[in-house]
Design an enzyme around this catalytic site. Structure first.
Site, PDB file in Angstrom:
ATOM      1  CD  GLU A 267      -9.128  -4.393   0.392  1.00 22.01           C
ATOM      2  OE1 GLU A 267      -8.671  -5.240  -0.384  1.00 22.01           O
ATOM      3  OE2 GLU A 267      -9.105  -3.170   0.170  1.00 22.01           O
TER       4      GLU A 267
ATOM      5  CD  GLU B 221      -7.204   1.443   3.203  1.00 25.54           C
ATOM      6  OE1 GLU B 221      -7.266   1.460   1.957  1.00 25.54           O
ATOM      7  OE2 GLU B 221      -6.931   0.427   3.859  1.00 25.54           O
TER       8      GLU B 221
HETATM    9  C1  XIL Z   1      -2.454   0.329  -1.905  1.00 23.85           C
HETATM   10  C2  XIL Z   1      -1.338   1.362  -1.856  1.00 23.85           C
HETATM   11  O1  XIL Z   1      -1.902   2.648  -1.800  1.00 23.85           O
HETATM   12  C3  XIL Z   1      -0.422   1.219  -3.048  1.00 23.85           C
HETATM   13  O2  XIL Z   1       0.699   2.078  -2.912  1.00 23.85           O
HETATM   14  C4  XIL Z   1       0.048  -0.226  -3.160  1.00 23.85           C
HETATM   15  O3  XIL Z   1       0.807  -0.384  -4.343  1.00 23.85           O
HETATM   16  C5  XIL Z   1      -1.118  -1.194  -3.175  1.00 23.85           C
HETATM   17  O4  XIL Z   1      -1.919  -0.969  -2.027  1.00 23.85           O
HETATM   18  N1  XIL Z   1      -7.032  -0.923   0.053  1.00 23.85           N
HETATM   19  C6  XIL Z   1      -6.078  -1.094   1.021  1.00 23.85           C
HETATM   20  C7  XIL Z   1      -4.722  -0.540   0.832  1.00 23.85           C
HETATM   21  O5  XIL Z   1      -6.390  -1.611   2.095  1.00 23.85           O
HETATM   22  O6  XIL Z   1      -3.738  -1.292   1.482  1.00 23.85           O
HETATM   23  C8  XIL Z   1      -4.375  -0.341  -0.615  1.00 23.85           C
HETATM   24  O7  XIL Z   1      -3.160   0.388  -0.687  1.00 23.85           O
HETATM   25  C9  XIL Z   1      -5.486   0.382  -1.339  1.00 23.85           C
HETATM   26  C10 XIL Z   1      -6.785  -0.362  -1.253  1.00 23.85           C
END
Ligand code: XIL
Length: 321
Positions: free
Chosen positions: A117, A232
């Site tokens: 990101e 993701e």
């Molecule tokens: C999120 C996790 O799913 C949660 O459990 C945590 O509390 C916060 O992070 N984009 C990403 C991930 O790259 O690392 C994030 O994951 C969700 C959004």
């Protein structure tokens, strides 16, 4: 081509059915949060590898592959690291971090989200990159520095730039895709390797996928020798009226279009969902439904029953290229 899912160490001991679901369905299991700097390093001198090790060991001992997520993330940087204001000091710490972590996992974790990101949420021509401690302290060079350190630390690992909002239609998304491509080119022009671009795939059930744009993005990357990877995938169904049947039908349609776009340029490095079961997901915490009913973001429901879009993924990953 592997199908995988992100796992949370929190449920390893409490929920045997959770572990079984990963072993039943996945070729790849990765730690969801345990390799984020904020979890790994409560303070500057500690590397708390144990929770991530449990997941990596589970994957490797079952003959599965894994991934590393992530070295640089604005949402996962500990306060002590954010407090470093001297650019040279922060760079030394970043390089030491990447070297130590990748050294620990060399030979076991073959693919890493080096940066996560780093594209601005709403980019402008003068501000393409995320306003983070990294950008403020080191400038845009935090990205090449991180990739170079990763390449030195584990020359065999695949190195990925991971980001979100790369799959929808409209100028903001065009802009984000263009910035991702430009970051790839900048790394390559500097003689630094990048192997993949991670398209997170946090899909909104009501927002159409720009299939052509995703296909073109994949083709552009392919010309640069870089592969897409779905990192993701999950579905945000907070605006879908009705119940489970409507939620799952909407999810199926958006996942189908997304995979059509992604696979148009050839099979991605992997398809990874952000969790495996509706029982545990970040979506209801961050984007709950207005009607208070459960969200259904993941390929298995809360009782581990596969949904139709789970089958869709299986068909795609098993299909010969
Ligand atoms: C999120 C996790 O799913 C949660 O459990 C945590 O509390 C916060 O992070 N984009 C990403 C991930 O790259 O690392 C994030 O994951 C969700 C959004």
């Amino acid at each position: 081509m592997p199908y995988g899912a992100a796992m949370q160490a929190d449920y390893l001991d409490s929920d045997p059915a959770y572990v079984k679901a990963f072993l039943d369905h996945c070729d790849l299991i990765l730690p969801m949060n345990e390799l984020k700097v904020v979890m790994l390093r409560p303070d500057r001198d500690t590397f708390h590898f144990e929770p991530a090790d449990r997941i990596v060991d589970l994957a490797v001992s079952n003959g599965l592959t894994t991934r590393g997520h992530t070295h640089i993330w604005h949402g996962g940087t500990p306060a002590w690291m954010e407090a470093i204001t001297d650019p040279a000091d922060l760079e030394r710490e970043l390089v030491r971090h990447i070297e130590t972590v990748m050294d620990h996992y060399r030979g076991r974790v073959p693919s890493w989200d080096v940066v996560n990101e780093v594209i601005a949420h709403e980019p402008t021509p003068s501000q393409p990159l995320r306003d983070s401690t990294w950008l403020r302290t080191m400038g845009p060079r935090h990205i090449p520095v991180a990739f170079k350190a990763a390449q030195n630390a584990d020359p065999k690992a695949r190195l990925v730039l991971n980001d979100y909002d790369l799959e929808f239609k409209g100028p903001r998304y065009d802009q984000r895709r263009a910035i991702a491509l430009s970051l790839v080119r900048q790394l390559q022009d500097a003689g630094i390797r990048i192997d993949g671009v991670g398209i997170q795939g946090h899909l909104y059930a009501e927002i159409p996928i720009d299939i052509e744009a995703v296909a073109a993005f994949g083709e552009d990357l392919k010309r640069l020798g870089v592969r897409l990877i779905v990192t993701e995938l999950d579905v945000i169904d907070w605006n879908i009226p009705g119940g489970p049947a409507e939620q799952d039908a909407a999810a199926y349609a958006v996942v189908r279009d997304f995979l059509d776009g992604v696979f148009a340029s050839g099979p991605p490095e992997a398809v990874v969902t952000w969790g495996i079961t509706d029982r545990y997901s970040w979506i209801p915490d961050v984007m709950p439904r207005r009607d208070g009913q459960p969200t259904r973001p993941l390929p298995l429901d809360a009782n581990f029953r596969p949904k139709s879009w789970h089958e869709l993924i299986m068909q795609r990953v098993r299909l010969p290229a």
